[in-house]
Design a protein around this motif. Structure first.
Motif, PDB file in Angstrom:
ATOM      1  N   ASP A 179       0.839  -1.210   0.000  1.00  0.00           N
ATOM      2  CA  ASP A 179       0.000   0.000   0.000  1.00  0.00           C
ATOM      3  C   ASP A 179       0.870   1.255   0.000  1.00  0.00           C
ATOM      4  OD1 ASP A 179      -2.221  -1.622   0.059  1.00  0.00           O
ATOM      5  OD2 ASP A 179      -2.534  -1.445   2.234  1.00  0.00           O
ATOM      6  N   ASP A 180       1.984   1.188   0.733  1.00  0.00           N
ATOM      7  CA  ASP A 180       2.920   2.310   0.780  1.00  0.00           C
ATOM      8  C   ASP A 180       3.499   2.588  -0.613  1.00  0.00           C
ATOM      9  OD1 ASP A 180       4.473   4.344   1.781  1.00  0.00           O
ATOM     10  OD2 ASP A 180       5.601   3.104   3.189  1.00  0.00           O
ATOM     11  N   CYS A 181       3.788   1.504  -1.360  1.00  0.00           N
ATOM     12  CA  CYS A 181       4.286   1.660  -2.732  1.00  0.00           C
ATOM     13  C   CYS A 181       3.259   2.383  -3.604  1.00  0.00           C
ATOM     14  CB  CYS A 181       4.604   0.294  -3.347  1.00  0.00           C
ATOM     15  SG  CYS A 181       6.071  -0.515  -2.672  1.00  0.00           S
ATOM     16  N   VAL A 182       1.996   1.962  -3.485  1.00  0.00           N
ATOM     17  CA  VAL A 182       0.928   2.572  -4.281  1.00  0.00           C
ATOM     18  C   VAL A 182       0.777   4.048  -3.932  1.00  0.00           C
ATOM     19  CG1 VAL A 182      -1.555   2.574  -4.738  1.00  0.00           C
ATOM     20  CG2 VAL A 182      -0.311   0.397  -4.575  1.00  0.00           C
ATOM     21  N   ASN A 183       0.714   4.347  -2.640  1.00  0.00           N
ATOM     22  CA  ASN A 183       0.467   5.729  -2.197  1.00  0.00           C
ATOM     23  C   ASN A 183       1.656   6.644  -2.497  1.00  0.00           C
ATOM     24  OD1 ASN A 183      -2.044   4.940  -1.215  1.00  0.00           O
ATOM     25  ND2 ASN A 183      -1.211   4.422   0.814  1.00  0.00           N
ATOM     26  N   THR A 184       2.867   6.149  -2.248  1.00  0.00           N
ATOM     27  CA  THR A 184       4.054   6.959  -2.543  1.00  0.00           C
ATOM     28  C   THR A 184       4.138   7.262  -4.036  1.00  0.00           C
ATOM     29  OG1 THR A 184       5.240   5.976  -0.672  1.00  0.00           O
ATOM     30  CG2 THR A 184       6.563   7.098  -2.342  1.00  0.00           C
ATOM     31  N   ALA A 185       3.885   6.238  -4.858  1.00  0.00           N
ATOM     32  CA  ALA A 185       3.920   6.442  -6.302  1.00  0.00           C
ATOM     33  C   ALA A 185       2.855   7.445  -6.738  1.00  0.00           C
ATOM     34  CB  ALA A 185       3.719   5.105  -7.011  1.00  0.00           C
ATOM     35  N   ALA A 186       1.661   7.348  -6.168  1.00  0.00           N
ATOM     36  CA  ALA A 186       0.576   8.254  -6.541  1.00  0.00           C
ATOM     37  C   ALA A 186       0.943   9.708  -6.250  1.00  0.00           C
ATOM     38  CB  ALA A 186      -0.702   7.864  -5.811  1.00  0.00           C
ATOM     39  N   ASN A 187       1.679   9.934  -5.175  1.00  0.00           N
ATOM     40  CA  ASN A 187       2.109  11.299  -4.831  1.00  0.00           C
ATOM     41  C   ASN A 187       2.998  11.898  -5.910  1.00  0.00           C
ATOM     42  OD1 ASN A 187       0.714  11.221  -2.407  1.00  0.00           O
ATOM     43  ND2 ASN A 187       2.493  10.493  -1.237  1.00  0.00           N
ATOM     44  N   PHE A 188       3.618  11.031  -6.728  1.00  0.00           N
ATOM     45  CA  PHE A 188       4.489  11.498  -7.806  1.00  0.00           C
ATOM     46  C   PHE A 188       3.856  11.287  -9.178  1.00  0.00           C
ATOM     47  CE2 PHE A 188       7.309  10.780  -4.237  1.00  0.00           C
ATOM     48  CZ  PHE A 188       8.145  11.883  -4.270  1.00  0.00           C
ATOM     49  N   GLY A 189       2.568  10.957  -9.173  1.00  0.00           N
ATOM     50  CA  GLY A 189       1.874  10.754 -10.433  1.00  0.00           C
ATOM     51  C   GLY A 189       2.242   9.478 -11.150  1.00  0.00           C
ATOM     52  N   VAL A 190       2.737   8.486 -10.411  1.00  0.00           N
ATOM     53  CA  VAL A 190       3.138   7.210 -10.991  1.00  0.00           C
ATOM     54  C   VAL A 190       2.087   6.164 -10.655  1.00  0.00           C
ATOM     55  CG1 VAL A 190       4.912   5.415 -11.032  1.00  0.00           C
ATOM     56  CG2 VAL A 190       5.580   7.813 -10.797  1.00  0.00           C
ATOM     57  N   HIS A 191       1.721   5.353 -11.636  1.00  0.00           N
ATOM     58  CA  HIS A 191       0.699   4.321 -11.438  1.00  0.00           C
ATOM     59  C   HIS A 191       1.339   3.015 -10.991  1.00  0.00           C
ATOM     60  CE1 HIS A 191      -2.972   2.011 -12.043  1.00  0.00           C
ATOM     61  NE2 HIS A 191      -2.229   1.094 -12.651  1.00  0.00           N
ATOM     62  N   VAL A 192       0.959   2.529  -9.809  1.00  0.00           N
ATOM     63  CA  VAL A 192       1.410   1.231  -9.306  1.00  0.00           C
ATOM     64  C   VAL A 192       0.187   0.418  -8.907  1.00  0.00           C
ATOM     65  CG1 VAL A 192       2.684   0.001  -7.510  1.00  0.00           C
ATOM     66  CG2 VAL A 192       3.648   2.081  -8.487  1.00  0.00           C
ATOM     67  N   GLN A 193       0.119  -0.784  -9.425  1.00  0.00           N
ATOM     68  CA  GLN A 193      -0.940  -1.734  -9.072  1.00  0.00           C
ATOM     69  C   GLN A 193      -0.303  -2.903  -8.343  1.00  0.00           C
ATOM     70  OE1 GLN A 193      -3.220  -3.071 -12.454  1.00  0.00           O
ATOM     71  NE2 GLN A 193      -3.930  -4.916 -11.384  1.00  0.00           N
ATOM     72  N   VAL A 194      -0.913  -3.358  -7.250  1.00  0.00           N
ATOM     73  CA  VAL A 194      -0.318  -4.439  -6.468  1.00  0.00           C
ATOM     74  C   VAL A 194      -1.304  -5.583  -6.277  1.00  0.00           C
ATOM     75  CG1 VAL A 194       1.254  -2.888  -5.245  1.00  0.00           C
ATOM     76  CG2 VAL A 194      -0.979  -3.405  -4.254  1.00  0.00           C
ATOM     77  N   HIS A 195      -0.750  -6.777  -6.129  1.00  0.00           N
ATOM     78  CA  HIS A 195      -1.554  -7.976  -5.874  1.00  0.00           C
ATOM     79  C   HIS A 195      -0.797  -8.858  -4.901  1.00  0.00           C
ATOM     80  CE1 HIS A 195      -4.092 -11.422  -6.258  1.00  0.00           C
ATOM     81  NE2 HIS A 195      -3.227 -12.122  -6.994  1.00  0.00           N
TER      82      HIS A 195
END
Length: 509
Positions: free
Chosen positions: A109-125
């Motif tokens: 979740d931290d990866c998703v949220n940190t990436a979103a702060n920089f406008g980067v799309h991360v999807q996790v499973h």
């Protein structure tokens, strides 16, 4: 040593490291041993992630099998956010231990949220399953078969696999026979890679040689090109907070299906923070084209290269000498009814490592925990050798033992029996099942106890076992040189290491 993560995403890596430390402290010793868990410290995770060759654009699929608390994923995602903000990222993380999933999910979740702060799309499973069962679709597990991944990044569990284990059978059915969880994870990682996909890993070094890993090496090397190999000079620095002593290697390899055979970058450092030394090595120097065992020769520096050249210049193989080497034939727990603690009428000597002294066999050993003899009968005669001169080598040594190769001579003049048994924890040099010429046996023993041979074995064997296959793949001095060595040994006294080395230097040039 590790590539420094730039300031905007360093928090992601540090938070993952905090979760790793908390989870590692909470993990009890028995659980760690059961699952083979050794979590990746942030410096190692950053370095492994730094080896990835990143695409310029598009999307990438990342697999982290045995993800633990997600340290490797966090480091790779942090690097991608900084260096490739236009790339779409999909992460699949597998973890079998339910005690780690809360921390792992927090890192994802931290990866998703940190990436979103920089406008980067991360999807996790998060795959809450055993990786081997998931990757091999074992037990009719529901879900779509895994698609090929662009990166597989891993610190796999370290644990031997029983021949009858579910994991071993599942991996063999999909890709290759393997004997350890870590090599099973690597093999499946290769299986799940896309063409030109990259495998990034930290593992024990033991897969590089030895008979047990041969099928795995063949499978791996026929599909992958080693791009980078990194060695640590100090074993206690790799997983410093777990107390584990392991000869580890970090490597990056690309799925090329045997097309690419370019040079390999080999680097070394004492620890994560110290200077890295690296050089480029021709692929054929690392994996010899004619080697049917597929040994991987990791030469860390010029001294290693000199050792390799010195070894390659030796004139003979064991077949050239008319000599064979075999593991001792007596497996004591299978022959228990025939074993005797002391010398007994009708019995013959049974040689264990404990009987190996200063260049010679010392038998019997009174009050030993192991037996001294085996009854000679129709069932056991095929397990024994006729009287003669044999060279005996320990199969196992501790990591900190002064010598990796310990060799002695069995002298029938000192132990006068018509047959001898050698237990399974020793290797035996013989001539078609019979003894060697005395001078050759003595010379071979001195050569095996030389410092130059020990240095070669220690640098290129990533484990503490010295198996018969390892000894078969060595080169040796000529019969004439071994005979000259043997004639120089007065068997009434054992030479000092300095005397052995001086003699070897004089005769074996």
């Amino acid at each position: 040593m590790a590539t420094e993560v730039p300031a905007p995403t360093i928090g992601l890596v540090l938070r993952a490291e905090s979760r790793r430390q908390e989870s590692s402290a909470a993990l009890n010793t028995s659980q760690r041993g059961k699952l083979g868990q050794f979590f990746t410290p942030a410096p190692a995770a950053d370095f492994i992630a730094s080896l990835a060759v990143l695409p310029q654009s598009g999307s990438i699929r990342i697999l982290d099998p045995g993800a633990g608390t997600g340290s490797l994923t966090a480091s790779l995602v942090a690097r991608l956010i900084e260096e490739r903000p236009d790339v779409k990222i999909s992460v699949t993380a597998c973890e079998v231990d339910p005690h780690l999933r809360t921390a792992l999910q927090a890192t994802l979740d931290d990866c998703v949220n940190t990436a979103a702060n920089f406008g980067v799309h991360v999807q996790v499973h998060l795959v809450e399953r055993d990786f081997i069962a998931w990757a091999t679709r074992a037990n009719d597990m529901p879900g779509q078969p895994p698609e090929p991944f662009d990166f597989v990044i891993m610190n796999p569990p370290y644990k031997k696999l029983a021949a009858s284990s579910r994991e071993r059978r599942s991996v063999a059915a999909v890709c290759t026979e393997t004997t350890n969880l870590y090599s099973a994870f690597i093999a499946l990682g290769v299986h799940l890679l896309s063409s030109r996909g990259q495998l990034l890993a930290i593992t024990p070094r033991s897969f590089a040689n030895g008979a047990y890993f041969r099928p795995f090496r063949k499978y791996f090397l026929e599909r992958m090109h080693l791009d980078r190999v990194h060695l640590f000079e100090a074993r206690n620095k790799v997983f410093a907070d777990t107390g584990v002593l392991q000869e580890n290697v970090i490597f990056a390899a690309t799925r090329t299906n045997g097309v690419d055979r370019g040079p390999v970058v080999v680097s070394t450092s004492r620890s994560y923070s110290e200077e890295v030394r690296q050089r480029s090595v021709p692929y054929v120097e690392m994996v010899h084209p004619e080697d049917s065992e597929y040994f991987i020769h990791i030469s860390a520096d010029e001294e290693d290269t000199a050792l390799t050249a010195s070894h390659a210049s030796l004139p003979c193989t064991l077949p050239d000498l008319g000599v064979q080497v075999s593991t001792g034939r007596v497996v004591d727990f299978r022959s228990r009814e025939h074993l005797r603690p002391d010398d007994t009428p009708g019995a013959v000597p049974l040689i264990y490592p404990l009987h190996m002294g200063a260049g010679v066999i010392k038998w019997p050993v009174q009050g030993a925990k192991k037996n001294n003899a085996i009854m000679l009968n129709e069932q056991t005669e095929k397990l024994t050798f006729p009287s003669g001169h044999y060279v005996v080598v320990k199969r196992l040594s501790s990591k900190e033992e002064k010598r990796r190769v310990v060799a002695v001579v069995f002298d029938p003049g000192q132990i006068d029996r018509k047959r001898i048994g050698f237990e399974n924890h020793v290797n035996v040099f013989h001539a078609n099942g019979s003894g060697l010429q005395q001078e050759v046996a003595q010379g071979l023993c001195l050569w095996l106890n030389s410092t130059i041979l020990d240095r070669f074995i220690r640098r290129f064997n990533g484990h503490t076992q010295v198996n018969a296959t390892d000894l078969r793949n060595l080169r040796y001095p000529s019969v004439e040189q071994l005979t000259a060595l043997g004639n120089s040994w007065q068997t009434t006294t054992w030479m000092t290491q300095e005397e052995i080395d001086e003699l070897v230097q004089q005769i074996v040039r």
